[in-house]
Design a protein around this motif. Structure first.
Motif, PDB file in Angstrom:
ATOM      1  N   MET A   1       0.846  -1.169   0.000  1.00 31.13           N
ATOM      2  CA  MET A   1       0.000   0.000   0.000  1.00 31.13           C
ATOM      3  C   MET A   1       0.891   1.232   0.000  1.00 31.13           C
ATOM      4  SD  MET A   1      -2.862   1.353   2.706  1.00 31.13           S
ATOM      5  CE  MET A   1      -4.173   0.290   2.164  1.00 31.13           C
ATOM      6  N   ILE A   2       0.544   2.182  -0.823  1.00 34.16           N
ATOM      7  CA  ILE A   2       1.246   3.457  -0.874  1.00 34.16           C
ATOM      8  C   ILE A   2       0.238   4.546  -0.542  1.00 34.16           C
ATOM      9  CG2 ILE A   2       2.431   5.107  -2.361  1.00 34.16           C
ATOM     10  CD1 ILE A   2       3.582   2.692  -3.862  1.00 34.16           C
ATOM     11  N   CYS A   3       0.604   5.384   0.408  1.00 33.84           N
ATOM     12  CA  CYS A   3      -0.274   6.457   0.864  1.00 33.84           C
ATOM     13  C   CYS A   3       0.473   7.783   0.765  1.00 33.84           C
ATOM     14  CB  CYS A   3      -0.716   6.212   2.303  1.00 33.84           C
ATOM     15  SG  CYS A   3      -1.627   4.702   2.537  1.00 33.84           S
ATOM     16  N   PRO A   4       0.317   8.489  -0.331  1.00 30.80           N
ATOM     17  CA  PRO A   4       1.002   9.770  -0.456  1.00 30.80           C
ATOM     18  C   PRO A   4       0.381  10.818   0.467  1.00 30.80           C
ATOM     19  CG  PRO A   4      -0.420   9.410  -2.339  1.00 30.80           C
ATOM     20  CD  PRO A   4      -0.466   8.161  -1.510  1.00 30.80           C
ATOM     21  N   ALA A   5       1.154  11.839   0.782  1.00 28.36           N
ATOM     22  CA  ALA A   5       0.677  12.916   1.649  1.00 28.36           C
ATOM     23  C   ALA A   5       0.014  14.004   0.807  1.00 28.36           C
ATOM     24  CB  ALA A   5       1.834  13.474   2.463  1.00 28.36           C
ATOM     25  N   ARG A   6      -0.832  13.586  -0.118  1.00 32.03           N
ATOM     26  CA  ARG A   6      -1.529  14.488  -1.035  1.00 32.03           C
ATOM     27  C   ARG A   6      -2.661  13.713  -1.697  1.00 32.03           C
ATOM     28  NH1 ARG A   6       1.007  14.743  -6.861  1.00 32.03           N
ATOM     29  NH2 ARG A   6      -1.216  14.761  -7.160  1.00 32.03           N
ATOM     30  N   ASP A  31      -6.452  10.260   1.944  1.00 32.13           N
ATOM     31  CA  ASP A  31      -7.596  10.845   2.627  1.00 32.13           C
ATOM     32  C   ASP A  31      -7.707  12.340   2.330  1.00 32.13           C
ATOM     33  OD1 ASP A  31      -9.798  10.644   4.375  1.00 32.13           O
ATOM     34  OD2 ASP A  31      -8.607  11.340   6.072  1.00 32.13           O
ATOM     35  N   PHE A  32      -7.046  12.783   1.260  1.00 35.01           N
ATOM     36  CA  PHE A  32      -7.000  14.207   0.947  1.00 35.01           C
ATOM     37  C   PHE A  32      -7.921  14.557  -0.214  1.00 35.01           C
ATOM     38  CE2 PHE A  32      -2.931  13.309   2.970  1.00 35.01           C
ATOM     39  CZ  PHE A  32      -2.918  14.288   3.950  1.00 35.01           C
ATOM     40  N   PRO A  33      -8.538  15.744  -0.151  1.00 34.05           N
ATOM     41  CA  PRO A  33      -9.365  16.192  -1.280  1.00 34.05           C
ATOM     42  C   PRO A  33      -8.488  16.530  -2.483  1.00 34.05           C
ATOM     43  CG  PRO A  33      -9.140  17.954   0.331  1.00 34.05           C
ATOM     44  CD  PRO A  33      -8.498  16.726   0.928  1.00 34.05           C
ATOM     45  N   LYS A  34      -9.104  16.616  -3.656  1.00 36.33           N
ATOM     46  CA  LYS A  34      -8.323  16.843  -4.873  1.00 36.33           C
ATOM     47  C   LYS A  34      -7.604  18.181  -4.891  1.00 36.33           C
ATOM     48  CE  LYS A  34     -12.326  18.296  -7.612  1.00 36.33           C
ATOM     49  NZ  LYS A  34     -13.106  18.006  -8.807  1.00 36.33           N
ATOM     50  N   SER A  35      -7.966  19.095  -3.999  1.00 33.58           N
ATOM     51  CA  SER A  35      -7.292  20.397  -3.947  1.00 33.58           C
ATOM     52  C   SER A  35      -5.890  20.310  -3.335  1.00 33.58           C
ATOM     53  CB  SER A  35      -8.135  21.390  -3.143  1.00 33.58           C
ATOM     54  OG  SER A  35      -8.308  20.930  -1.813  1.00 33.58           O
ATOM     55  N   ILE A  36      -5.587  19.225  -2.625  1.00 30.89           N
ATOM     56  CA  ILE A  36      -4.262  19.059  -2.013  1.00 30.89           C
ATOM     57  C   ILE A  36      -3.378  18.305  -3.006  1.00 30.89           C
ATOM     58  CG2 ILE A  36      -2.958  18.164  -0.044  1.00 30.89           C
ATOM     59  CD1 ILE A  36      -4.949  20.352   0.719  1.00 30.89           C
ATOM     60  N   THR A  37      -2.543  19.058  -3.735  1.00 34.52           N
ATOM     61  CA  THR A  37      -1.749  18.457  -4.809  1.00 34.52           C
ATOM     62  C   THR A  37      -0.261  18.339  -4.489  1.00 34.52           C
ATOM     63  OG1 THR A  37      -1.485  20.628  -5.851  1.00 34.52           O
ATOM     64  CG2 THR A  37      -3.351  19.262  -6.586  1.00 34.52           C
ATOM     65  N   ARG A  38       0.156  18.899  -3.375  1.00 35.14           N
ATOM     66  CA  ARG A  38       1.561  18.820  -2.978  1.00 35.14           C
ATOM     67  C   ARG A  38       1.670  18.352  -1.536  1.00 35.14           C
ATOM     68  NH1 ARG A  38       4.913  20.788  -6.679  1.00 35.14           N
ATOM     69  NH2 ARG A  38       4.197  22.397  -8.098  1.00 35.14           N
ATOM     70  N   LYS A  41       4.857  19.207   5.228  1.00 36.17           N
ATOM     71  CA  LYS A  41       5.057  18.630   6.561  1.00 36.17           C
ATOM     72  C   LYS A  41       3.712  18.339   7.217  1.00 36.17           C
ATOM     73  CE  LYS A  41       9.309  21.140   7.584  1.00 36.17           C
ATOM     74  NZ  LYS A  41       9.915  22.146   8.473  1.00 36.17           N
ATOM     75  N   GLU A  42       2.769  19.260   7.047  1.00 33.22           N
ATOM     76  CA  GLU A  42       1.459  19.110   7.669  1.00 33.22           C
ATOM     77  C   GLU A  42       0.670  17.941   7.062  1.00 33.22           C
ATOM     78  OE1 GLU A  42       2.668  22.069   6.490  1.00 33.22           O
ATOM     79  OE2 GLU A  42       3.139  22.950   8.456  1.00 33.22           O
ATOM     80  N   THR A  43       0.691  17.821   5.726  1.00 31.53           N
ATOM     81  CA  THR A  43      -0.052  16.719   5.111  1.00 31.53           C
ATOM     82  C   THR A  43       0.616  15.381   5.398  1.00 31.53           C
ATOM     83  OG1 THR A  43       1.033  16.992   2.943  1.00 31.53           O
ATOM     84  CG2 THR A  43      -1.063  18.156   3.291  1.00 31.53           C
ATOM     85  N   ALA A  44       1.943  15.383   5.542  1.00 34.30           N
ATOM     86  CA  ALA A  44       2.646  14.145   5.905  1.00 34.30           C
ATOM     87  C   ALA A  44       2.215  13.696   7.303  1.00 34.30           C
ATOM     88  CB  ALA A  44       4.151  14.341   5.843  1.00 34.30           C
ATOM     89  N   GLU A  45       2.075  14.640   8.213  1.00 35.65           N
ATOM     90  CA  GLU A  45       1.627  14.310   9.568  1.00 35.65           C
ATOM     91  C   GLU A  45       0.191  13.773   9.547  1.00 35.65           C
ATOM     92  OE1 GLU A  45       1.289  16.441  13.946  1.00 35.65           O
ATOM     93  OE2 GLU A  45       2.391  17.456  12.352  1.00 35.65           O
ATOM     94  N   ASN A  48       0.223  10.246   8.177  1.00 35.42           N
ATOM     95  CA  ASN A  48       0.697   9.271   9.156  1.00 35.42           C
ATOM     96  C   ASN A  48      -0.416   8.873  10.120  1.00 35.42           C
ATOM     97  OD1 ASN A  48       3.175   9.425   7.931  1.00 35.42           O
ATOM     98  ND2 ASN A  48       4.102  10.707   9.501  1.00 35.42           N
ATOM     99  N   HIS A  49      -1.216   9.823  10.543  1.00 32.53           N
ATOM    100  CA  HIS A  49      -2.354   9.524  11.425  1.00 32.53           C
ATOM    101  C   HIS A  49      -3.396   8.688  10.674  1.00 32.53           C
ATOM    102  CE1 HIS A  49      -1.588  11.800  15.168  1.00 32.53           C
ATOM    103  NE2 HIS A  49      -0.797  12.514  14.376  1.00 32.53           N
ATOM    104  N   PHE A  50      -3.626   9.016   9.409  1.00 32.40           N
ATOM    105  CA  PHE A  50      -4.577   8.260   8.584  1.00 32.40           C
ATOM    106  C   PHE A  50      -4.147   6.803   8.442  1.00 32.40           C
ATOM    107  CE2 PHE A  50      -5.366   6.814   4.115  1.00 32.40           C
ATOM    108  CZ  PHE A  50      -6.718   6.544   4.238  1.00 32.40           C
TER     109      PHE A  50
END
Length: 103
Positions: A1-6, A31-38, A41-45, A48-50
């Motif tokens: 499984m690969i879970c990108p932070a975007r 678990d990110f909406p399509k508006s998060i494309t990059r 640090k915050e999305t990586a955190e 990780n919780h997801f």
């Protein structure tokens, strides 16, 4: 499984990932909406919780005192997830929060 932070929307996949995905040997999750494309640090955190929330237990080999990894371990333990770590004096902080030691 690969879970990108975007978001997975418009994400470019390598040829080997496409092949594995089409063969059913790879799972992509986000678990990110399509508006998060990059990734940040915050999305990586958040990622990780997801990912941890999908698990019954988590193994954290080491978390420096005051680190985000330590904060993640503490949050997971508060949610009653099992967190395992090495039984080492370096992990005194994790063991003090209630992580289960392994040999």
């Amino acid at each position: 499984m690969i879970c990108p932070a975007r978001s997975l929307t418009k994400m470019r996949l390598s040829a080997s990932w496409k092949e594995a995905l089409e063969a059913g040997n790879l799972c992509l999750a986000s678990d990110f909406p399509k508006s998060i494309t990059r990734a940040t640090k915050e999305t990586a955190e958040q990622r990780n919780h997801f990912v941890a929330s999908l698990s019954n237990s988590v193994f954290i080999p080491y978390a420096a005192p005051g680190s985000k990894t330590e904060a993640l371990a503490e949050a997971l333990l508060k949610k009653k997830l099992f967190v395992y770590t090495f039984n080492s004096p370096y992990n005194k902080n994790l063991l003090g929060y209630g992580s289960k030691p392994i040999q």
